[in-house]
Design a protein around this motif. Structure first.
Motif, PDB file in Angstrom:
ATOM      1  N   GLU A 154       0.823  -1.204   0.000  1.00  7.12           N
ATOM      2  CA  GLU A 154       0.000   0.000   0.000  1.00  7.12           C
ATOM      3  C   GLU A 154       0.861   1.260   0.000  1.00  7.12           C
ATOM      4  O   GLU A 154       0.518   2.262  -0.641  1.00  7.12           O
ATOM      5  N   ARG A 155       1.960   1.221   0.698  1.00  8.54           N
ATOM      6  CA  ARG A 155       2.800   2.414   0.835  1.00  8.54           C
ATOM      7  C   ARG A 155       3.586   2.741  -0.433  1.00  8.54           C
ATOM      8  O   ARG A 155       4.005   3.897  -0.616  1.00  8.54           O
ATOM      9  N   VAL A 156       3.800   1.769  -1.305  1.00  6.23           N
ATOM     10  CA  VAL A 156       4.549   2.041  -2.543  1.00  6.23           C
ATOM     11  C   VAL A 156       3.643   2.150  -3.765  1.00  6.23           C
ATOM     12  O   VAL A 156       4.093   2.554  -4.841  1.00  6.23           O
ATOM     13  N   ALA A 157       2.374   1.799  -3.616  1.00  5.78           N
ATOM     14  CA  ALA A 157       1.474   1.688  -4.772  1.00  5.78           C
ATOM     15  C   ALA A 157       1.359   2.991  -5.556  1.00  5.78           C
ATOM     16  O   ALA A 157       1.368   2.985  -6.791  1.00  5.78           O
ATOM     17  N   ASP A 158       1.258   4.120  -4.875  1.00  2.00           N
ATOM     18  CA  ASP A 158       1.037   5.380  -5.586  1.00  2.00           C
ATOM     19  C   ASP A 158       2.211   5.712  -6.503  1.00  2.00           C
ATOM     20  O   ASP A 158       2.012   6.123  -7.654  1.00  2.00           O
ATOM     21  N   ALA A 159       3.435   5.522  -6.029  1.00  3.08           N
ATOM     22  CA  ALA A 159       4.615   5.818  -6.846  1.00  3.08           C
ATOM     23  C   ALA A 159       4.741   4.869  -8.039  1.00  3.08           C
ATOM     24  O   ALA A 159       5.256   5.244  -9.089  1.00  3.08           O
ATOM     25  N   VAL A 160       4.242   3.650  -7.881  1.00  4.80           N
ATOM     26  CA  VAL A 160       4.305   2.665  -8.971  1.00  4.80           C
ATOM     27  C   VAL A 160       3.240   2.941 -10.022  1.00  4.80           C
ATOM     28  O   VAL A 160       3.467   2.778 -11.224  1.00  4.80           O
ATOM     29  N   LEU A 161       2.066   3.389  -9.583  1.00  5.05           N
ATOM     30  CA  LEU A 161       0.916   3.499 -10.489  1.00  5.05           C
ATOM     31  C   LEU A 161       0.659   4.915 -11.013  1.00  5.05           C
ATOM     32  O   LEU A 161      -0.088   5.076 -11.980  1.00  5.05           O
ATOM     33  N   LYS A 162       1.254   5.905 -10.412  1.00  4.68           N
ATOM     34  CA  LYS A 162       0.940   7.301 -10.765  1.00  4.68           C
ATOM     35  C   LYS A 162       1.080   7.569 -12.258  1.00  4.68           C
ATOM     36  O   LYS A 162       0.246   8.220 -12.875  1.00  4.68           O
ATOM     37  N   HIS A 163       2.150   7.072 -12.878  1.00  3.00           N
ATOM     38  CA  HIS A 163       2.400   7.333 -14.298  1.00  3.00           C
ATOM     39  C   HIS A 163       1.909   6.213 -15.210  1.00  3.00           C
ATOM     40  O   HIS A 163       2.045   6.296 -16.427  1.00  3.00           O
ATOM     41  N   ARG A 164       1.325   5.167 -14.606  1.00  2.00           N
ATOM     42  CA  ARG A 164       0.843   4.036 -15.408  1.00  2.00           C
ATOM     43  C   ARG A 164      -0.680   3.938 -15.422  1.00  2.00           C
ATOM     44  O   ARG A 164      -1.253   3.230 -16.250  1.00  2.00           O
ATOM     45  N   ARG A 165      -1.327   4.605 -14.492  1.00  2.00           N
ATOM     46  CA  ARG A 165      -2.780   4.495 -14.362  1.00  2.00           C
ATOM     47  C   ARG A 165      -3.456   5.014 -15.621  1.00  2.00           C
ATOM     48  O   ARG A 165      -3.125   6.071 -16.136  1.00  2.00           O
ATOM     49  N   ARG A 166      -4.400   4.252 -16.143  1.00  2.00           N
ATOM     50  CA  ARG A 166      -5.103   4.631 -17.357  1.00  2.00           C
ATOM     51  C   ARG A 166      -6.563   4.931 -17.029  1.00  2.00           C
ATOM     52  O   ARG A 166      -7.217   4.179 -16.310  1.00  2.00           O
ATOM     53  N   GLU A 167      -7.036   6.050 -17.576  1.00  2.00           N
ATOM     54  CA  GLU A 167      -8.434   6.417 -17.386  1.00  2.00           C
ATOM     55  C   GLU A 167      -9.292   5.606 -18.351  1.00  2.00           C
ATOM     56  O   GLU A 167      -8.952   5.447 -19.522  1.00  2.00           O
TER      57      GLU A 167
END
Length: 331
Positions: free
Chosen positions: A269-282
């Motif tokens: 949970e603590r690393v998820a945002d940094a991993v997904l911030k630039h990969r998340r697709r709308e």
């Protein structure tokens, strides 16, 4: 130690950036950190500060106009043909080994150059091939790329290659701004005294990075960790499986940095945002059925609902003069 380097532990209100940089320092195979944000948000300061914590204390900067040969190095083909041996002139990748490779305005570099950078950052090996002759050398470094989104974006394919991403922003909290400015002024007034004040924290953090690196291979992932990683990546609609792998590596690095005995869902949970911030697709929200409305005589007559149709309205009626057929006139 460079007396002009601002201590990493003295950075103010930069927790997400500090965590991402430390994770990449513990496990460079994560693939580097992309830091985006406006000018003056301590991006380069943090990169220099991290380099000082590493054993080699080495920071190599890639200039914006660098060529491929400057980056990967060169082979002397004539020497190889004449003497039978490979004469290699190291590039910036070789010089950055065991240190930090800092790339400012990475979004303005040619795409092929960024591709090579990311390949080596993830694999830890640089391979140079010229006219059938090849040379390889270790190139394990922490890649830090920075960019100002106002000056252009990276292609999605290249964004995905960065392991972690942190988005910086201007600070509009008066209290936080004052703390940042006071800290910077204290450093500028007497760098030596300021660094002495943070020496204990710096030494402790450096030892923590060294211990975490040594402990990485002892960690494994249980089913609960795997399940949470998959769930988060599916929710973000990421392409491929790179996000899953990076998230596991980042969670492992964080567990090692924390001195934990095993990787837990909390680390994920603590690393998820940094991993997904630039990969998340709308994705488009699923279409909903139109709301029901009262039936009208028009609907009943047609036998089906014509949703959205306007009811018929009377229009002006003009009297049209009847024109007799030509044949009738002749008769």
């Amino acid at each position: 130690m460079n007396q002009n380097t601002f201590p990493f532990t003295a950075l103010v209100a930069q927790a997400p950036l500090q965590q991402a940089l430390l994770l990449a320092a513990v496990d460079p195979s994560i693939g580097g950190v992309l830091v985006s944000g406006p000018r003056g948000t301590a991006k380069s300061t943090a990169a220099r500060a991290l380099a000082e914590l590493l054993p080699e204390g080495k920071l190599v900067t890639l200039p914006l106009g660098a060529s491929e040969e400057q980056l990967i190095g060169t082979l002397d083909i004539q020497s190889a043909l004449r003497d039978g041996g490979v004469k290699f002139s190291p590039g910036l990748l070789a010089k950055a080994h065991l240190g930090v490779l800092y790339v400012d305005e990475v979004n303005l570099l040619p795409n092929p150059l960024v591709d090579q950078l990311l390949d080596v950052a993830a694999s830890g090996v640089n391979i140079i091939e010229r006219d059938g002759i090849s040379h390889r050398h270790d190139a394990r470094f922490v890649l830090i790329g920075t960019m100002n989104p106002e000056e252009g974006e990276l292609r999605p394919q290249l964004l995905d290659r960065f392991g972690l991403a942190v988005e910086m922003s201007n600070c509009f909290d008066a209290g936080v701004r004052q703390r940042i400015v006071k800290s910077r002024l204290a450093f500028d007034t007497d760098p030596e005294e300021f660094r002495v004040r943070h020496e204990g924290e710096q030494t402790s953090l450096g030892q923590c990075i060294h211990a975490a690196r040594a402990a990485l291979s002892s960690f494994d992932f249980d089913d609960a960790v795997h399940a949470r990683v998959s769930e988060l990546c599916i929710e973000a609609h990421v392409d491929g499986l790179r996000a899953d792998i990076v998230m596991l590596r980042a969670a492992r690095a964080l567990a090692a940095l924390d001195g934990a005995s095993n990787v837990t869902v909390m680390h994920v949970e603590r690393v998820a945002d940094a991993v997904l911030k630039h990969r998340r697709r709308e994705t488009e929200s699923p279409s909903r059925e139109p709301a029901a409305r009262e039936s009208t005589p028009h609907d009943a007559g047609s036998g089906e609902s014509d949703w959205g149709a306007m009811p018929p309205e009377p229009t002006g009626i003009a009297k049209v003069k009847q024109v007799r057929p030509l044949a009738a006139k002749k008769a």
